[in-house]
Design an enzyme around this catalytic site. Structure first.
Site, mmCIF file in Angstrom:
data_model
loop_
_atom_site.group_PDB
_atom_site.id
_atom_site.type_symbol
_atom_site.label_atom_id
_atom_site.label_comp_id
_atom_site.label_asym_id
_atom_site.label_seq_id
_atom_site.Cartn_x
_atom_site.Cartn_y
_atom_site.Cartn_z
ATOM 1 N N HIS C 78 27.822 -39.995 1.430
ATOM 2 C CA HIS C 78 27.596 -41.440 1.470
ATOM 3 C C HIS C 78 26.386 -41.756 2.328
ATOM 4 N N ASP C 107 -5.299 -50.402 -6.788
ATOM 5 C CA ASP C 107 -4.114 -49.568 -6.928
ATOM 6 C C ASP C 107 -3.933 -48.846 -5.607
ATOM 7 N N TRP C 143 26.425 -36.619 8.288
ATOM 8 C CA TRP C 143 25.005 -36.616 7.889
ATOM 9 C C TRP C 143 24.154 -36.023 9.001
ATOM 10 N N SER C 170 8.355 -35.531 -0.241
ATOM 11 C CA SER C 170 8.127 -36.798 -0.933
ATOM 12 C C SER C 170 7.752 -37.901 0.053
ATOM 13 N N SER C 171 8.548 -38.056 1.121
ATOM 14 C CA SER C 171 8.267 -39.142 2.070
ATOM 15 C C SER C 171 6.901 -38.967 2.703
ATOM 16 N N HIS C 254 16.309 -40.900 15.528
ATOM 17 C CA HIS C 254 16.150 -42.271 16.001
ATOM 18 C C HIS C 254 14.958 -42.962 15.366
ATOM 19 N N GLU C 256 13.898 -42.444 12.631
ATOM 20 C CA GLU C 256 14.368 -42.674 11.269
ATOM 21 C C GLU C 256 15.052 -44.033 11.149
ATOM 22 N N TYR C 258 14.510 -46.648 12.776
ATOM 23 C CA TYR C 258 13.511 -47.726 12.787
ATOM 24 C C TYR C 258 12.680 -47.698 11.525
ATOM 25 N N SER C 269 9.397 -61.391 7.853
ATOM 26 C CA SER C 269 8.230 -62.121 8.355
ATOM 27 C C SER C 269 7.404 -62.709 7.220
ATOM 28 N N HIS C 303 20.026 -41.203 23.239
ATOM 29 C CA HIS C 303 21.125 -42.165 23.380
ATOM 30 C C HIS C 303 22.213 -41.895 22.354
ATOM 31 N N HIS C 304 21.954 -40.970 21.455
ATOM 32 C CA HIS C 304 23.010 -40.542 20.535
ATOM 33 C C HIS C 304 23.816 -39.393 21.124
ATOM 34 N N THR C 329 12.087 -56.255 20.140
ATOM 35 C CA THR C 329 12.899 -56.751 19.030
ATOM 36 C C THR C 329 13.256 -58.208 19.261
ATOM 37 N N LYS C 332 10.568 -60.502 18.214
ATOM 38 C CA LYS C 332 10.552 -60.766 16.777
ATOM 39 C C LYS C 332 11.587 -61.831 16.419
ATOM 40 N N ARG C 451 35.651 -42.319 14.464
ATOM 41 C CA ARG C 451 35.056 -42.333 13.126
ATOM 42 C C ARG C 451 35.297 -40.974 12.473
HETATM 43 C C1 HEA Z 1 22.040 -46.426 5.156
HETATM 44 C C2 HEA Z 1 22.707 -47.411 4.764
HETATM 45 C C3 HEA Z 1 24.179 -47.517 4.566
HETATM 46 C C4 HEA Z 1 24.740 -48.401 3.709
HETATM 47 C C5 HEA Z 1 24.013 -49.391 2.811
HETATM 48 C C6 HEA Z 1 26.160 -48.245 3.832
HETATM 49 C C7 HEA Z 1 27.067 -49.004 3.101
HETATM 50 C C8 HEA Z 1 28.430 -48.939 3.267
HETATM 51 N N1 HEA Z 1 29.123 -48.109 4.118
HETATM 52 FE FE1 HEA Z 1 28.301 -46.687 5.276
HETATM 53 N N2 HEA Z 1 27.529 -45.262 6.463
HETATM 54 C C9 HEA Z 1 26.200 -45.045 6.689
HETATM 55 C C10 HEA Z 1 25.141 -45.749 6.141
HETATM 56 C C11 HEA Z 1 25.288 -46.774 5.210
HETATM 57 N N3 HEA Z 1 26.479 -47.257 4.742
HETATM 58 C C12 HEA Z 1 26.018 -43.954 7.629
HETATM 59 C C13 HEA Z 1 24.694 -43.408 8.140
HETATM 60 C C14 HEA Z 1 27.298 -43.517 7.964
HETATM 61 C C15 HEA Z 1 27.681 -42.385 8.935
HETATM 62 C C16 HEA Z 1 28.103 -41.175 8.148
HETATM 63 C C17 HEA Z 1 28.582 -40.094 9.068
HETATM 64 O O1 HEA Z 1 29.476 -40.371 9.891
HETATM 65 O O2 HEA Z 1 28.053 -38.960 8.980
HETATM 66 C C18 HEA Z 1 28.226 -44.359 7.219
HETATM 67 C C19 HEA Z 1 29.592 -44.244 7.323
HETATM 68 C C20 HEA Z 1 30.479 -45.160 6.776
HETATM 69 C C21 HEA Z 1 31.864 -45.236 7.109
HETATM 70 C C22 HEA Z 1 32.587 -44.365 8.145
HETATM 71 C C23 HEA Z 1 33.080 -43.130 7.475
HETATM 72 C C24 HEA Z 1 33.723 -42.221 8.483
HETATM 73 O O3 HEA Z 1 33.403 -42.333 9.680
HETATM 74 O O4 HEA Z 1 34.552 -41.407 8.053
HETATM 75 C C25 HEA Z 1 32.411 -46.232 6.347
HETATM 76 C C26 HEA Z 1 33.834 -46.639 6.369
HETATM 77 O O5 HEA Z 1 34.165 -47.752 6.110
HETATM 78 C C27 HEA Z 1 31.342 -46.778 5.560
HETATM 79 C C28 HEA Z 1 31.495 -47.819 4.655
HETATM 80 C C29 HEA Z 1 30.432 -48.404 3.970
HETATM 81 C C30 HEA Z 1 30.624 -49.453 2.971
HETATM 82 C C31 HEA Z 1 31.930 -50.023 2.514
HETATM 83 C C32 HEA Z 1 29.363 -49.783 2.549
HETATM 84 C C33 HEA Z 1 29.041 -50.853 1.523
HETATM 85 O O6 HEA Z 1 27.984 -51.664 1.988
HETATM 86 C C34 HEA Z 1 28.682 -50.235 0.193
HETATM 87 C C35 HEA Z 1 28.580 -51.344 -0.855
HETATM 88 C C36 HEA Z 1 28.024 -50.835 -2.142
HETATM 89 C C37 HEA Z 1 28.793 -50.479 -3.213
HETATM 90 C C38 HEA Z 1 30.277 -50.546 -3.170
HETATM 91 C C39 HEA Z 1 28.176 -49.921 -4.442
HETATM 92 C C40 HEA Z 1 27.904 -50.949 -5.492
HETATM 93 C C41 HEA Z 1 29.103 -51.365 -6.304
HETATM 94 C C42 HEA Z 1 29.778 -50.545 -7.163
HETATM 95 C C43 HEA Z 1 29.656 -49.059 -7.145
HETATM 96 C C44 HEA Z 1 30.683 -51.132 -8.143
HETATM 97 C C45 HEA Z 1 32.076 -50.551 -8.067
HETATM 98 C C46 HEA Z 1 32.775 -50.991 -6.833
HETATM 99 C C47 HEA Z 1 33.748 -51.971 -6.848
HETATM 100 C C48 HEA Z 1 34.034 -52.777 -8.051
HETATM 101 C C49 HEA Z 1 34.580 -52.260 -5.604
HETATM 102 N N4 HEA Z 1 30.175 -46.123 5.833
HETATM 103 C C1 HEA Z 2 18.384 -49.806 11.097
HETATM 104 C C2 HEA Z 2 18.964 -48.977 11.887
HETATM 105 C C3 HEA Z 2 19.242 -49.180 13.349
HETATM 106 C C4 HEA Z 2 18.701 -50.052 14.265
HETATM 107 C C5 HEA Z 2 17.618 -51.090 14.054
HETATM 108 C C6 HEA Z 2 19.368 -49.778 15.518
HETATM 109 C C7 HEA Z 2 19.067 -50.450 16.697
HETATM 110 C C8 HEA Z 2 19.573 -50.081 17.923
HETATM 111 N N1 HEA Z 2 20.520 -49.105 18.173
HETATM 112 FE FE1 HEA Z 2 21.452 -48.024 16.779
HETATM 113 N N2 HEA Z 2 22.206 -46.710 15.473
HETATM 114 C C9 HEA Z 2 21.909 -46.629 14.128
HETATM 115 C C10 HEA Z 2 21.006 -47.416 13.457
HETATM 116 C C11 HEA Z 2 20.244 -48.398 14.056
HETATM 117 N N3 HEA Z 2 20.302 -48.779 15.365
HETATM 118 C C12 HEA Z 2 22.694 -45.606 13.469
HETATM 119 C C13 HEA Z 2 22.644 -45.222 11.994
HETATM 120 C C14 HEA Z 2 23.497 -45.049 14.450
HETATM 121 C C15 HEA Z 2 24.571 -43.970 14.320
HETATM 122 C C16 HEA Z 2 24.050 -42.619 13.977
HETATM 123 C C17 HEA Z 2 25.229 -41.688 13.816
HETATM 124 O O1 HEA Z 2 25.770 -41.259 14.855
HETATM 125 O O2 HEA Z 2 25.647 -41.445 12.658
HETATM 126 C C18 HEA Z 2 23.144 -45.744 15.697
HETATM 127 C C19 HEA Z 2 23.711 -45.432 16.918
HETATM 128 C C20 HEA Z 2 23.281 -45.959 18.114
HETATM 129 C C21 HEA Z 2 23.649 -45.434 19.394
HETATM 130 C C22 HEA Z 2 24.545 -44.214 19.658
HETATM 131 C C23 HEA Z 2 25.973 -44.619 19.612
HETATM 132 C C24 HEA Z 2 26.857 -43.425 19.782
HETATM 133 O O3 HEA Z 2 26.933 -42.613 18.848
HETATM 134 O O4 HEA Z 2 27.434 -43.281 20.871
HETATM 135 C C25 HEA Z 2 23.043 -46.230 20.333
HETATM 136 C C26 HEA Z 2 23.175 -46.040 21.799
HETATM 137 O O5 HEA Z 2 22.373 -46.437 22.558
HETATM 138 C C27 HEA Z 2 22.277 -47.221 19.619
HETATM 139 C C28 HEA Z 2 21.496 -48.205 20.212
HETATM 140 C C29 HEA Z 2 20.669 -49.075 19.521
HETATM 141 C C30 HEA Z 2 19.830 -50.071 20.182
HETATM 142 C C31 HEA Z 2 19.747 -50.357 21.654
HETATM 143 C C32 HEA Z 2 19.144 -50.687 19.174
HETATM 144 C C33 HEA Z 2 18.104 -51.776 19.377
HETATM 145 O O6 HEA Z 2 16.951 -51.527 18.593
HETATM 146 C C34 HEA Z 2 18.631 -53.145 19.032
HETATM 147 C C35 HEA Z 2 17.662 -54.233 19.497
HETATM 148 C C36 HEA Z 2 18.010 -55.583 18.983
HETATM 149 C C37 HEA Z 2 18.620 -56.544 19.711
HETATM 150 C C38 HEA Z 2 19.045 -56.323 21.110
HETATM 151 C C39 HEA Z 2 18.938 -57.910 19.127
HETATM 152 C C40 HEA Z 2 17.798 -58.900 19.181
HETATM 153 C C41 HEA Z 2 17.279 -59.096 20.560
HETATM 154 C C42 HEA Z 2 17.364 -60.286 21.253
HETATM 155 C C43 HEA Z 2 18.023 -61.483 20.684
HETATM 156 C C44 HEA Z 2 16.719 -60.348 22.600
HETATM 157 C C45 HEA Z 2 17.686 -60.538 23.742
HETATM 158 C C46 HEA Z 2 18.743 -59.486 23.799
HETATM 159 C C47 HEA Z 2 19.077 -58.823 24.940
HETATM 160 C C48 HEA Z 2 18.326 -58.989 26.197
HETATM 161 C C49 HEA Z 2 20.262 -57.893 24.944
HETATM 162 N N4 HEA Z 2 22.435 -47.048 18.271
HETATM 163 CU CU CU Z 3 19.181 -44.365 17.901
#
Ligand code: HEA
Ligand code: HEA
Ligand code: CU
Ligand code: CUA
Lengths: 288, 293, 538
Positions: C78, C107, C143, C170-171, C254, C256, C258, C269, C303-304, C329, C332, C451
């Site tokens: 997933h 292009d 993942w 590719s990327s 990380h 990634e 962003y 924007s 921080h992860h 952030t 923005k 989780r």
């Molecule tokens: C990058 C983007 C992204 C997106 C878009 C999503 C989308 C969703 N994620 Fe995602 N998720 C991750 C990134 C993302 N996730 C990541 C990185 C993890 C961590 C994995 C890990 O732990 O290693 C995670 C893990 C994760 C978990 C935790 C699993 C676990 O810890 O065991 C769960 C559980 O609820 C979850 C749920 C969902 C759901 C319900 C959506 C929904 O938004 C999805 C909605 C879209 C659809 C459903 C498809 C379109 C519709 C159909 C196919 C039609 C048929 C369906 C119906 C009629 C119901 N995700």
């Molecule tokens: C699009 C993807 C995305 C983005 C943008 C962010 C944004 C941020 N993430 Fe997130 N993060 C993930 C995707 C993302 N993360 C994913 C996928 C994981 C789990 C990976 C895995 O384990 O599978 C993760 C996990 C993760 C962890 C590890 C958790 C754990 O496993 O224990 C942490 C810990 O520091 C963290 C921190 C942050 C912070 C500080 C930001 C900051 O950039 C957020 C900044 C934004 C704001 C704060 C809001 C707007 C700001 C204001 C309104 C200003 C005023 C606010 C204050 C002064 C507080 N993230």
């Molecule tokens: Cu991070």
């Protein structure tokens, strides 16, 4: 240059899709191979490589033809240059991952296992008879005792070889710009030769390591970092040498003139990059 | 939405449970000094976010209500205001310092494992835990250690299509499905306990929310952490690092008892080991004796 | 730099005929962009279906549907499919379509390589998804693929690793292309600081991609050699360290995340000024904030890893660095709000998605800052609180921005207006369902639900059921999205003007809708007052 100022947008090309098929076949084969289902893995892998070579050949041929036909203007040339520069940057980052592993192991994980600073508990409870040194194959003496290569033998020689190859290719470049065709060919040929010799020594060194020093890929973290770093570098030298050979042929065919010879420069850049990586290797893998 | 959470959280913050409760909304308060500090830190961060959220979202709502074209709003053309931009760069800085400061203190407190009176070695296996009592009050403990794994009733119920109802898995009233083990880790209250944690096969993570920390159990590496449990009770936790198919089925149960009770228990265990050892040597003698006879 | 960009072509100037020639051999940024977008939508559905399996199994306590190991495969796949298959290609597709049009180029700079970048993707995912049907099954180590677990599994891991190599190639090629295009193909007068913010966001994202994809390639290569060739990178007994993998992975991981949000910032924007009919507030600040976030993203990776037992100094450094990201952030977010302030706002579907983005992403950001506080993270780490955090930033962040972008630009692509009614229904269903889906996961996490588990104690039952219901609803809502697209492209009879949105500024709106096969065969004249963000000179 027929239409100066016109940006060349090529029409459809079949080479990319062939390339994708090639890559897929290669990787598919490799995946089977490592999971030792040799029977299909190996052949499929090499089939893929063949397709890739075919693609590269065809793709570059059309590019060269377009270039000779004068379709490319300065702007296109700049695009190519940027492409090459950023590609080399990505290569740098790839090596950075492995250098990072080396530094981490040397300055953190091994000392910790030896009980330094943060590693006291780890050492006390699990590895209390291990004393950290570098080179190391870890507390479990993975792969058995081994010796390391002296930097002042083949490695030093190889360093000199690559450095001088850097010089020869520069001379060749100047010759090209000055229009001295014969000198260009000689020094470019010399560069190829130096690269080839380097590879020869590298192979020899590997054999030494395996047969007499018991230094193998399995010799713990040292063997891992040593062979992965030098191995990937060697791979890049091989590619670079092949590219040089191609460029030599193109020079012989007179594809380049004083002003526009990007193909040559691209390869030169790549060669210098390979060169620099080696210097890093020599310092951090062999000397220090 | 924020507001809703806010209200409900208030309600729950006060009565935060020691073990997961249905409809629980907020962090478990815990039974150690550090877990309390962490809880306070968590609430601080939460409120800071709520306040900022209210301001930011509030402004958006006002804008959406007052400056909609359907109400004939005419767009201004300005697009700069250095003073404003400086303000909302500096203010968050101050807020963050306000968060980082206490966080730093709590972290340093948690990192200091010195002067512990009991050391327990925790080892993660696929998919069970092993506990070894290393030393207590400065004396090394004579080989007391055991494996602790998922309780049988939970294990039966959790099989695919077992037909058994998770709600029926209870222990004196508390539904402990997947949160109960065959042999709990017995610990004394009011004593600074040091946990040295390692993994035997893959990475696990030892986590009991009420103790207020989580430490990865990494093969070949030892981490440590500490806790001083303030009141007796049963505290439940789970493995918190994916470790394979049964990652979800290797819970942790801590049974905190008074030091006196703990010492009795420990002594009993030590005797058991001795008897057991004696028995085994006797066994060995007879077997070696046999051939002569 | 770009003296001129009139276009030279060998033969045809019109659309090539035949599927193979038009699509498979394409060198046209629009066609390739379209392929990227279609591919991404397909992957979104596949990855989403996996998510539906997850949510269905978690609907109530006890195992009803799948074995734990398969559940882990679903979780892993997933994430990989959504990240590398849905979100990233969607952004590349949007970039392909819009960047040349926004900077006045004919292009992309390297059209053939552009084609290759795309056509690697379907093969990469064929390779990765095929592992689901292997005896050993697909990778099931999450993942993040932490060793030793990930190399304990069956043959699947090798397929995933090689697939990741392909995606990396590719990327990287895609990013090189975008950088070359932006730096080398701008129409005369389109200075860097006059580019639309979306173009800026992609320039910076492309740099991040080239910097970190090779590092991921290195990390998984070490996994491969550890599993198959007896190296000891991640084996303490051999002097390595399992934690070393986590450092290398997150040095990629990380940035990634962003990579998955910066282009979204760019999109928002573009949308907000258009529907506020007011130039974007603090254009330069927006650009610098992007750069600042990109820089910081390189020094916060650990921080992860707060619970792996880093030295105290390390924990503190990464905590502070991570918290700093809230500042750019924040800039923005505040600038978006101020852009709306005293504007003349209307609420077409793209604007609705943009507004939802600002609110919900910010909520995700808040939980991010909470996670950044090490002692608190000891409690949050590896619980559903984290899952809630990243779905708020990824689904209501990245995915919502992408949907908004599709609504915003599809008239330009197809030449037809989409059905505003369908769009609004889709938006409201999505925005309600997604919060029902992910908000309760905060509670679950705080209450102590880890989780990556297929089954849980009955105390977690209620919120999981609610979350699952939200999940199904959100999934079903996405069928409306598809309906909208199909209707707009094939059914809609309402022609789109070239301006499309009365508030829209920028070069892409000077082209007719649908945009001609070759964007700007002669470089356009840049009129500063027409730039999306207004004239930056004052
Ligand atoms: C990058 C983007 C992204 C997106 C878009 C999503 C989308 C969703 N994620 Fe995602 N998720 C991750 C990134 C993302 N996730 C990541 C990185 C993890 C961590 C994995 C890990 O732990 O290693 C995670 C893990 C994760 C978990 C935790 C699993 C676990 O810890 O065991 C769960 C559980 O609820 C979850 C749920 C969902 C759901 C319900 C959506 C929904 O938004 C999805 C909605 C879209 C659809 C459903 C498809 C379109 C519709 C159909 C196919 C039609 C048929 C369906 C119906 C009629 C119901 N995700
Ligand atoms: C699009 C993807 C995305 C983005 C943008 C962010 C944004 C941020 N993430 Fe997130 N993060 C993930 C995707 C993302 N993360 C994913 C996928 C994981 C789990 C990976 C895995 O384990 O599978 C993760 C996990 C993760 C962890 C590890 C958790 C754990 O496993 O224990 C942490 C810990 O520091 C963290 C921190 C942050 C912070 C500080 C930001 C900051 O950039 C957020 C900044 C934004 C704001 C704060 C809001 C707007 C700001 C204001 C309104 C200003 C005023 C606010 C204050 C002064 C507080 N993230
Ligand atoms: Cu991070
Ligand atoms: Cu042990 Cu998860």
């Amino acid at each position: 240059m027929a239409q100066q100022g016109a940006y060349y947008v090529p029409h459809g090309s079949k080479w990319p899709i062939i390339g994708s098929v090639g890559l897929f076949t290669t990787m598919f084969g490799a995946a089977h191979w490592v999971n030792d289902s040799y029977r299909i893995g190996k052949p499929v892998f090499f089939a893929g490589i063949a397709v890739l070579l075919f693609m590269l050949f065809g793709w570059f041929r059309s590019v060269i033809q377009e270039s000779l036909a004068g379709h490319y203007n300065r702007q296109v040339d700049v695009s190519f240059r940027m492409g090459m520069m950023w590609f080399i940057f990505s290569e740098v980052m790839f090596f950075a991952a492995f250098f990072g592993a080396l530094f981490y192991a040397r300055s953190l994980s091994v000392p910790w296992l030896g009980g330094e600073g943060h590693g006291v508990l780890t050492h006390h409870y699990l590895w209390d008879d291990f004393s950290a040194t570098w080179p190391s194959n870890g507390p479990a003496n993975v792969g058995g005792a081994f010796q390391t290569m002296s930097p002042w033998g083949i490695p030093l020689l190889n360093t000199l070889l690559l450095l001088s190859s850097g010089i020869t290719i520069t001379i060749a470049h100047h010759a090209l710009k000055a229009g001295h065709r014969s000198r260009l060919l000689v020094f470019l040929g010399l560069t190829v030769l130096l690269g080839a010799v380097f590879l020869g020594f590298q192979v020899h060194e590997y054999r030494e390591a395996y047969e007499h020093f018991n230094l193998t890929l399995n010799s713990g973290i040292y063997g891992s970092t040593f062979f992965m770093l030098t191995g990937f570098h060697g791979l890049h030298v091989t590619l670079g040498t092949i590219m040089l050979i191609v460029i030599w042929l193109r020079c012989a065919r007179g594809h380049f003139d004083k002003t526009n010879h990007f193909g040559f420069e691209a390869v030169a850049w790549y060669w210098h990059f390979v060169d620099v990586v080696w210097v890093g290797l020599f310092l951090f893998v062999y000397v220090l | 939405m924020i507001a809703g959470v806010l209200a409900t959280t208030l309600a729950w913050a006060s009565s935060a449970a020691a073990n997961p409760e249905p409809w629980q909304l907020n962090l478990t308060r815990g039974v150690t000094p550090t877990s309390e500090e962490v809880y306070q830190l968590h609430m601080l961060a939460f409120w800071v976010c709520v306040v900022i959220g209210v301001v930011v979202f509030g402004a958006m709502i006002v804008a959406m209500v007052r400056f909609r074209r359907s109400k004939g709003a005419i767009a201004e053309t300005w697009s700069h205001n250095t003073k404003l931009e400086v303000v909302w760069t500096v203010v968050p800085v101050l807020i963050l310092i306000g968060l980082a400061w206490p966080a730093t203190h709590v972290l340093m407190h948690m990192a200091d494992t010195s002067h512990s009176e009991l050391t327990v070695k925790v080892s993660g296996y696929q998919w069970k835990w092993r506990y070894d009592y290393v030393e207590y009050q400065g004396k090394t403990v004579d080989k007391v250690g055991f494996i602790s794994k998922l309780a049988a009733d939970s294990d039966r119920t959790r099989q695919l299509d077992s037909g058994l109802d998770p709600w029926d898995v209870k222990q004196n009233g508390y539904p402990d499905y997947l949160l109960n083990v065959d042999k709990p880790l017995v610990l004394p209250t009011g004593v600074k306990i040091r946990f040295v944690v390692t993994g035997e096969d893959v990475i696990h993570s030892w986590w009991v929310p009420t103790l207020g920390f989580k430490t990865d159990a990494i093969p070949g590496i030892v981490n440590d952490a500490w806790a001083t449990i303030e009141k007796p009770g049963i505290y439940r936790g789970q493995c918190a690092e994916l470790c394979g198919q049964d990652h979800g089925f290797m819970p942790i149960v801590v049974k905190a008892v008074s030091p006196a009770e703990f010492e009795q228990w420990l002594a009993a265990q030590e005797d058991a080991t001795r008897l057991d050892r004696a028995a085994r040597t006797a066994q060995a003698d007879t077997t070696t004796a046999q051939p002569r006879g | 730099m770009s003296n001129a960009a009139a276009i030279h072509h060998d033969e045809h100037h019109d659309t090539p005929k035949g599927f193979f020639n038009r699509w498979v051999c394409s060198t046209n940024h629009k066609d390739i962009g379209t392929m990227y977008l279609v591919f991404s939508l397909t992957m979104f559905f596949i990855g989403g279906s996996f998510a539906m399996v997850i949510r269905a199994e978690l609907f109530e306590p006890g195992l009803q549907l799948v074995q734990p190991y398969f559940f882990n495969e679903m979780t892993t796949m997933h994430a990989l499919v959504m990240i590398f298959g849905a979100i990233m290609p969607a952004f590349v597709g949007l970039g392909n379509w819009m960047i040349p049009m926004m900077i006045g180029a004919p292009d992309m700079a390297l059209p053939r390589m552009n084609n290759w970048s795309f056509w690697i993707m379907p093969f990469a995912f064929a390779l990765m998804l095929s592992s689901l049907f292997l005896p050993g099954g697909a990778p099931a180590g999450g993942w993040t693929m932490y060793p030793p677990l990930s190399i304990q599994g069956g043959d699947g891991i090798a397929y995933a690793i090689f697939a990741i190599h392909l995606m990396g190639i590719s990327s990287i090629m895609g990013s090189i292309n975008i950088i070359a295009t932006i730096l080398n193909m701008r129409a005369p007068g389109m200075d860097l600081l006059k580019m639309p913010v979306f173009v800026w966001s992609w320039l910076i994202t492309a740099f991040l991609l080239i910097a970190v994809m090779p590092v991921l390639a290195g990390a998984v290569t070490m996994l491969l050699t550890d599993k198959y060739f007896g190296t000891s990178f991640f084996n303490a007994a051999g002097g390595g360290d399992p934690v070393m993998y986590q450092h290398i992975f997150w040095f990629f991981g990380h940035p990634e995340v962003y990579i998955m949000i910066l282009p979204a910032f760019g999109i928002i924007s573009e949308i907000i000024p258009t529907f506020s009919r007011k130039p974007i507030f603090g254009y330069k600040a927006m650009v610098y904030a992007l750069a600042c976030i990109a820089f910081l993203s390189f020094i916060v990776w650990a921080h992860h890893m707060f619970t792996v037992g880093m030295p105290l100094g390390g924990e503190l450094f990464f905590m502070y660095a991570t918290m700093l990201i809230a500042i750019p952030t924040g800039v923005k977010v505040f600038n978006w709000v101020t852009t709306m302030w005293r504007g003349s706002i209307s609420f077409e579907t793209p604007m609705l998605f943009a507004i939802a983005f600002v609110v919900l992403f910010t909520i995700g950001g808040f939980s991010g800052v909470m996670l950044a506080m090490v002692p608190a993270d000891f409690q949050y780490q590896d619980t559903y609180f984290v899952v809630a955090h990243f779905h708020y930033v990824l689904v209501t962040g990245a995915a919502f921005a992408i949907m908004g972008a599709v609504y915003y630009w599809i008239p330009k692509w197809s030449g037809h207006m989409y059905s505003e009614r369908l769009g609004k229904i889709h938006f409201w269903c999505s925005v309600i369902a997604v919060n029902v889906l992910f908000f309760p996961q905060h509670f679950l996490g705080l209450a102590g639900m880890p989780r990556r588990i297929p089954d849980y104690n009955v105390a977690f039952a209620d919120f999981n059921m609610i979350s699952s219901i939200g999940g199904f609803a959100f999934g079903a809502s996405q069928l409306l999205f598809v309906a909208m697209i199909v209707h707009c492209v094939y059914k809609s009879r309402q022609k789109a003007t070239s301006q499309v949105w009365d508030g829209a500024h920028g070069l892409e709106w000077t082209l007719p809708s649908p945009a001609p096969f070759h964007s700007f065969t002669v470089p356009p004249l840049i009129d500063d007052s027409k730039l999306a963000h207004g004239d930056v000179s004052h």
